[in-house]
Scaffold this active site. Structure first.
Site, PDB file in Angstrom:
ATOM      1  N   MET A 152     -12.256   4.659  -0.821  1.00 55.30           N
ATOM      2  CA  MET A 152     -12.893   4.761   0.518  1.00 55.30           C
ATOM      3  C   MET A 152     -13.636   6.161   0.353  1.00 55.30           C
ATOM      4  O   MET A 152     -13.312   6.918   1.015  1.00 55.30           O
ATOM      5  CB  MET A 152     -11.965   4.587   1.731  1.00 55.30           C
ATOM      6  CG  MET A 152     -11.408   3.262   1.772  1.00 55.30           C
ATOM      7  SD  MET A 152      -9.853   3.227   2.866  1.00 55.30           S
ATOM      8  CE  MET A 152      -8.686   3.407   1.406  1.00 55.30           C
TER       9      MET A 152
ATOM     10  N   GLY B 185      -1.306   1.287   9.624  1.00 51.68           N
ATOM     11  CA  GLY B 185      -0.597   1.112  11.038  1.00 51.68           C
ATOM     12  C   GLY B 185      -1.838   0.557  12.073  1.00 51.68           C
ATOM     13  O   GLY B 185      -1.310   0.656  13.420  1.00 51.68           O
TER      14      GLY B 185
ATOM     15  N   MET C 173      -9.163   8.240   0.079  1.00 45.83           N
ATOM     16  CA  MET C 173      -9.780   8.528   1.252  1.00 45.83           C
ATOM     17  C   MET C 173     -10.366   9.881   1.151  1.00 45.83           C
ATOM     18  O   MET C 173      -9.639  10.894   0.748  1.00 45.83           O
ATOM     19  CB  MET C 173      -9.166   8.484   2.492  1.00 45.83           C
ATOM     20  CG  MET C 173      -8.376   7.045   2.629  1.00 45.83           C
ATOM     21  SD  MET C 173      -7.570   7.138   4.273  1.00 45.83           S
ATOM     22  CE  MET C 173      -6.762   5.440   4.089  1.00 45.83           C
TER      23      MET C 173
ATOM     24  N   HIS D 175      -8.473   1.263  -4.216  1.00 43.97           N
ATOM     25  CA  HIS D 175      -9.276   1.025  -3.402  1.00 43.97           C
ATOM     26  C   HIS D 175      -9.926   2.473  -3.088  1.00 43.97           C
ATOM     27  O   HIS D 175      -9.367   3.087  -2.301  1.00 43.97           O
ATOM     28  CB  HIS D 175      -8.569   0.548  -1.986  1.00 43.97           C
ATOM     29  CG  HIS D 175      -9.322   0.303  -0.832  1.00 43.97           C
ATOM     30  ND1 HIS D 175      -8.877  -0.063   0.464  1.00 43.97           N
ATOM     31  CD2 HIS D 175     -10.722   0.289  -0.591  1.00 43.97           C
ATOM     32  CE1 HIS D 175      -9.670  -0.100   1.523  1.00 43.97           C
ATOM     33  NE2 HIS D 175     -10.952   0.029   0.619  1.00 43.97           N
TER      34      HIS D 175
ATOM     35  N   MET E 244     -11.895  -5.864   4.694  1.00 46.24           N
ATOM     36  CA  MET E 244     -10.867  -5.127   5.527  1.00 46.24           C
ATOM     37  C   MET E 244     -10.956  -5.618   6.873  1.00 46.24           C
ATOM     38  O   MET E 244     -11.733  -6.241   7.449  1.00 46.24           O
ATOM     39  CB  MET E 244     -11.875  -3.852   5.922  1.00 46.24           C
ATOM     40  CG  MET E 244     -11.759  -2.700   4.800  1.00 46.24           C
ATOM     41  SD  MET E 244     -10.312  -2.186   4.191  1.00 46.24           S
ATOM     42  CE  MET E 244      -9.426  -1.685   5.291  1.00 46.24           C
TER      43      MET E 244
ATOM     44  N   ASP F 293      -7.056  -6.695   3.847  1.00 43.05           N
ATOM     45  CA  ASP F 293      -6.370  -5.256   3.920  1.00 43.05           C
ATOM     46  C   ASP F 293      -6.354  -4.804   5.367  1.00 43.05           C
ATOM     47  O   ASP F 293      -7.428  -4.341   5.777  1.00 43.05           O
ATOM     48  CB  ASP F 293      -7.126  -4.338   2.829  1.00 43.05           C
ATOM     49  CG  ASP F 293      -6.631  -2.873   2.815  1.00 43.05           C
ATOM     50  OD1 ASP F 293      -5.399  -2.735   3.381  1.00 43.05           O
ATOM     51  OD2 ASP F 293      -6.953  -2.146   2.283  1.00 43.05           O
ATOM     52  N   GLY F 294      -5.090  -4.366   5.801  1.00 38.91           N
ATOM     53  CA  GLY F 294      -5.154  -3.873   7.176  1.00 38.91           C
ATOM     54  C   GLY F 294      -4.230  -4.625   8.289  1.00 38.91           C
ATOM     55  O   GLY F 294      -4.867  -5.818   8.626  1.00 38.91           O
ATOM     56  N   GLY F 295      -3.235  -4.315   8.754  1.00 45.20           N
ATOM     57  CA  GLY F 295      -2.603  -4.932   9.823  1.00 45.20           C
ATOM     58  C   GLY F 295      -1.930  -6.401   9.198  1.00 45.20           C
ATOM     59  O   GLY F 295      -1.656  -7.136  10.301  1.00 45.20           O
TER      60      GLY F 295
ATOM     61  N   GLY G 144      -9.265   3.776   6.957  1.00 41.80           N
ATOM     62  CA  GLY G 144      -9.111   5.254   7.154  1.00 41.80           C
ATOM     63  C   GLY G 144      -7.615   5.406   7.666  1.00 41.80           C
ATOM     64  O   GLY G 144      -6.890   6.663   7.193  1.00 41.80           O
TER      65      GLY G 144
ATOM     66  N   ASP H 279      -4.751   3.842  -2.042  1.00 45.59           N
ATOM     67  CA  ASP H 279      -5.915   4.024  -1.042  1.00 45.59           C
ATOM     68  C   ASP H 279      -6.395   5.426  -1.313  1.00 45.59           C
ATOM     69  O   ASP H 279      -5.567   6.390  -1.049  1.00 45.59           O
ATOM     70  CB  ASP H 279      -5.648   3.882   0.406  1.00 45.59           C
ATOM     71  CG  ASP H 279      -5.167   2.323   0.956  1.00 45.59           C
ATOM     72  OD1 ASP H 279      -6.259   1.787   0.607  1.00 45.59           O
ATOM     73  OD2 ASP H 279      -4.250   2.172   1.438  1.00 45.59           O
TER      74      ASP H 279
ATOM     75  N   SER I 178       0.837  -1.260   0.094  1.00 45.01           N
ATOM     76  CA  SER I 178      -0.076   0.085  -0.098  1.00 45.01           C
ATOM     77  C   SER I 178       0.732   1.162  -0.041  1.00 45.01           C
ATOM     78  O   SER I 178       1.549   1.306   0.873  1.00 45.01           O
ATOM     79  CB  SER I 178      -0.903   0.021   1.429  1.00 45.01           C
ATOM     80  OG  SER I 178      -1.627   1.096   1.144  1.00 45.01           O
TER      81      SER I 178
ATOM     82  N   GLY J 217       0.901  -2.350   4.207  1.00 47.10           N
ATOM     83  CA  GLY J 217       1.413  -0.920   4.117  1.00 47.10           C
ATOM     84  C   GLY J 217       2.632  -0.802   5.077  1.00 47.10           C
ATOM     85  O   GLY J 217       3.801  -0.893   4.549  1.00 47.10           O
ATOM     86  N   SER J 218       2.304  -0.628   6.218  1.00 56.69           N
ATOM     87  CA  SER J 218       3.402  -0.122   7.211  1.00 56.69           C
ATOM     88  C   SER J 218       4.261  -1.566   7.418  1.00 56.69           C
ATOM     89  O   SER J 218       5.532  -1.283   7.472  1.00 56.69           O
ATOM     90  CB  SER J 218       2.790   0.371   8.585  1.00 56.69           C
ATOM     91  OG  SER J 218       1.570  -0.569   8.992  1.00 56.69           O
TER      92      SER J 218
ATOM     93  N   HIS K  47      -1.173  -1.158  -4.134  1.00 52.08           N
ATOM     94  CA  HIS K  47      -2.548  -0.593  -3.620  1.00 52.08           C
ATOM     95  C   HIS K  47      -2.525   0.823  -3.598  1.00 52.08           C
ATOM     96  O   HIS K  47      -1.603   1.415  -2.660  1.00 52.08           O
ATOM     97  CB  HIS K  47      -2.636  -1.556  -2.366  1.00 52.08           C
ATOM     98  CG  HIS K  47      -4.050  -1.292  -1.694  1.00 52.08           C
ATOM     99  ND1 HIS K  47      -5.128  -1.991  -2.121  1.00 52.08           N
ATOM    100  CD2 HIS K  47      -4.464  -0.738  -0.751  1.00 52.08           C
ATOM    101  CE1 HIS K  47      -6.044  -2.136  -1.395  1.00 52.08           C
ATOM    102  NE2 HIS K  47      -5.645  -1.064  -0.684  1.00 52.08           N
TER     103      HIS K  47
HETATM  104  C1  DX5 Z   1      -6.729   1.420   5.477  1.00 55.28           C
HETATM  105  C2  DX5 Z   1      -6.274   1.001   3.915  1.00 55.28           C
HETATM  106  C3  DX5 Z   1      -4.834   0.154   3.968  1.00 55.28           C
HETATM  107  C4  DX5 Z   1      -3.675   0.574   4.718  1.00 55.28           C
HETATM  108  C5  DX5 Z   1      -3.044  -0.547   5.163  1.00 55.28           C
HETATM  109  O1  DX5 Z   1      -8.000   2.143   5.441  1.00 55.28           O
HETATM  110  O2  DX5 Z   1      -7.363   0.479   3.243  1.00 55.28           O
HETATM  111  O3  DX5 Z   1      -5.060  -0.185   2.590  1.00 55.28           O
HETATM  112  O4  DX5 Z   1      -2.783   1.330   3.781  1.00 55.28           O
HETATM  113  O5  DX5 Z   1      -2.080  -0.273   6.005  1.00 55.28           O
HETATM  114  P1  DX5 Z   1      -1.405  -1.160   6.902  1.00 55.28           P
HETATM  115  O6  DX5 Z   1      -0.792  -2.619   6.400  1.00 55.28           O
HETATM  116  O7  DX5 Z   1      -0.242  -0.402   7.512  1.00 55.28           O
HETATM  117  O8  DX5 Z   1      -2.231  -1.587   7.863  1.00 55.28           O
HETATM  118 ZN    ZN Z   2      -6.575  -0.302   1.245  1.00 61.24          ZN
END
Ligand code: DX5
Ligand code: ZN
Length: 215
Positions: free
Chosen positions: A67, A144, A36, A65, A136, A174-176, A141, A34, A7, A196-197, A32
């Site tokens: 959002m 990390g 928002m 993605h 998700m 997606d997420g964590g 949003g 994002d 991401s 992402g992180s 990816h």
């Molecule tokens: C969150 C995003 C994710 C985010 C994931 O709203 O949709 O794609 O970038 O980041 P990590 O992998 O750090 O949870």
């Molecule tokens: Zn995402």
């Protein structure tokens, strides 16, 4: 073997070209992206000009993605900004079937994302039309955040529905996502891992992507 979609939200925005080139040279399968809007989610990431700029350097398909509320308003713009996959949120679309057809007419692969509280069963009538379902594993949003454990169960159920219906959409999570949960996610049916992180904060993002891919 999982596909990996790093991401770009976790990249260094002041060095986007450098980070996109790193992803080009890595084993990443997608980038990816994002988007928002500060309404559907309580954060604003970036918009069309940044997506276009990423696309100018990217050699991997952009997995966008959205959002955002009422995503129909911007589908064509994101297609023009380079999206290969356009994922909208179930919770943001009153006429989801129409939205999915619109994405297909634009020549882009349609995906639907589900928030942590939304059961996978709500997609049963639309699954045959989809190329991707994004589960998700945090509330959307922010990067990390902590992975929500119930995600395994949702992916298992969705994978079961996919087999029952004989569909071929991909399951993305997606997420964590990190190296402690990736294996179990893939065992339960996930095909694409967004990270992402975990990728960008690691000492060697290049290696981290290759490691994630081995799951
Ligand atoms: C969150 C995003 C994710 C985010 C994931 O709203 O949709 O794609 O970038 O980041 P990590 O992998 O750090 O949870
Ligand atoms: Zn995402």
């Amino acid at each position: 073997m999982a596909a990996v979609a790093p991401s770009i939200l976790a990249a260094d925005f002041a060095n986007l070209q450098r980070d996109v080139e790193m992803l080009n040279n890595s084993e990443a399968d997608y980038i990816h992206v994002d988007i928002m809007d500060g309404m559907f989610v309580p954060n604003i990431s970036f918009g069309l000009p940044v997506c276009e700029a990423i696309n100018r350097h990217a050699k991997k398909p952009l997995d966008v993605h959205l959002m955002i509320e009422q995503p129909d308003r911007y589908l064509e713009n994101f297609r023009d900004a380079g999206a290969s996959i356009l994922t909208v949120h179930y919770e943001a679309c009153t006429h989801l079937h129409r939205t999915i057809q619109l994405i297909k007419e634009l020549g882009v692969k349609p995906g639907v994302a589900l928030n942590p509280h939304t059961p996978v069963e709500v997609l049963s009538e639309i699954l045959p039309d989809l190329s991707l379902v994004l589960i998700m594993s945090v509330n959307p949003g922010f990067g990390g955040q902590k992975f929500i454990e119930n995600t395994y169960r949702k992916i298992y159920k969705l994978n079961y529905m996919r087999e029952e219906l004989g569909c071929d959409f991909k399951i993305e999570v997606d997420g964590g996502v990190n190296n402690t949960n990736a294996k179990l996610l893939v065992e339960n049916g996930a095909d694409i891992l967004v990270a992402g992180s975990f990728v960008f904060n690691s000492a060697n993002p290049f290696e981290t992507i290759a490691e994630l891919r081995k799951n």
